[in-house]
Scaffold this motif. Sequence first.
Motif, mmCIF file in Angstrom:
data_model
loop_
_atom_site.group_PDB
_atom_site.id
_atom_site.type_symbol
_atom_site.label_atom_id
_atom_site.label_comp_id
_atom_site.label_asym_id
_atom_site.label_seq_id
_atom_site.Cartn_x
_atom_site.Cartn_y
_atom_site.Cartn_z
ATOM 1 N N ARG A 37 5.240 2.139 -9.144
ATOM 2 C CA ARG A 37 4.303 1.848 -8.066
ATOM 3 C C ARG A 37 3.699 0.461 -8.235
ATOM 4 N NH1 ARG A 37 0.705 6.866 -8.779
ATOM 5 N NH2 ARG A 37 -0.606 5.937 -7.200
ATOM 6 N N LEU B 226 -4.503 1.032 -9.172
ATOM 7 C CA LEU B 226 -3.445 1.657 -9.968
ATOM 8 C C LEU B 226 -3.742 1.565 -11.464
ATOM 9 C CD1 LEU B 226 -0.301 0.502 -7.966
ATOM 10 C CD2 LEU B 226 -1.177 2.844 -8.170
ATOM 11 N N HIS C 82 0.835 -1.211 0.000
ATOM 12 C CA HIS C 82 0.000 0.000 0.000
ATOM 13 C C HIS C 82 0.870 1.262 0.000
ATOM 14 C CE1 HIS C 82 -4.232 -1.068 0.296
ATOM 15 N NE2 HIS C 82 -3.916 -2.046 1.138
ATOM 16 N N ALA C 83 1.900 1.274 0.817
ATOM 17 C CA ALA C 83 2.769 2.454 0.905
ATOM 18 C C ALA C 83 3.439 2.749 -0.427
ATOM 19 C CB ALA C 83 3.819 2.248 2.001
ATOM 20 N N ALA D 191 2.366 1.780 -3.410
ATOM 21 C CA ALA D 191 1.323 2.146 -4.373
ATOM 22 C C ALA D 191 0.867 3.592 -4.207
ATOM 23 C CB ALA D 191 0.138 1.202 -4.235
ATOM 24 N N GLU D 192 0.940 4.109 -2.990
ATOM 25 C CA GLU D 192 0.483 5.469 -2.712
ATOM 26 C C GLU D 192 1.585 6.514 -2.833
ATOM 27 O OE1 GLU D 192 -1.239 4.941 1.158
ATOM 28 O OE2 GLU D 192 -2.880 3.726 0.364
ATOM 29 N N ASP D 193 2.790 6.093 -3.129
ATOM 30 C CA ASP D 193 3.925 7.013 -3.220
ATOM 31 C C ASP D 193 3.903 7.769 -4.549
ATOM 32 O OD1 ASP D 193 6.330 8.373 -3.333
ATOM 33 O OD2 ASP D 193 7.539 6.667 -2.677
ATOM 34 N N ARG D 194 3.402 8.983 -4.513
ATOM 35 C CA ARG D 194 3.251 9.801 -5.733
ATOM 36 C C ARG D 194 4.589 10.293 -6.281
ATOM 37 N NH1 ARG D 194 -1.825 8.851 -7.573
ATOM 38 N NH2 ARG D 194 -3.278 8.928 -5.856
ATOM 39 N N ILE E 243 -5.079 -3.372 -4.797
ATOM 40 C CA ILE E 243 -4.090 -2.306 -4.999
ATOM 41 C C ILE E 243 -3.782 -2.153 -6.477
ATOM 42 C CG2 ILE E 243 -1.662 -1.681 -4.632
ATOM 43 C CD1 ILE E 243 -1.928 -3.066 -1.857
ATOM 44 N N GLU F 134 -6.285 4.145 -12.204
ATOM 45 C CA GLU F 134 -5.633 5.458 -12.206
ATOM 46 C C GLU F 134 -4.896 5.701 -13.531
ATOM 47 O OE1 GLU F 134 -1.917 7.549 -9.933
ATOM 48 O OE2 GLU F 134 -3.231 6.283 -8.724
#
Length: 128
Positions: free
Chosen positions: A22, A72, A9-10, A12-15, A68, A75
Amino acid sequence: MSHLISTAHAVAEDRNLSLRDRLVGAFEAVHCSAFHNASREDALELLQAAQSAAGALLVQLERDLMGIVAALLEEAGAADRWEQAGVTVAELSEQLLMTAKGIKTSVDTLTAYRERMLTAIRIVTRSP
């Protein structure tokens, strides 16, 4: 198991990372332990033992990872493009998961795993 999915999760959420990184990072978070401190055979034996002893935990881990990955892919716009071709985002996520599992059993290094997963991700994130 919860640490693995939290790490996925971390990542995957790292922009600060590209979408491609990711995606591959989420898979690496779950699968990279197979390449550390043990032979591939040892890792597979451990995974098989875990599946029999804690199958429900592994099923949940895979479901969480697929969620997850699906987010993505949505997105990235890949989900919509493939949906038009009759492939759902759940099917795309499952294909990447199955690909990751196969790659994990056929390579000896995390570098090789990453390279092959990046190829799979490039295929899925392109238009059908």
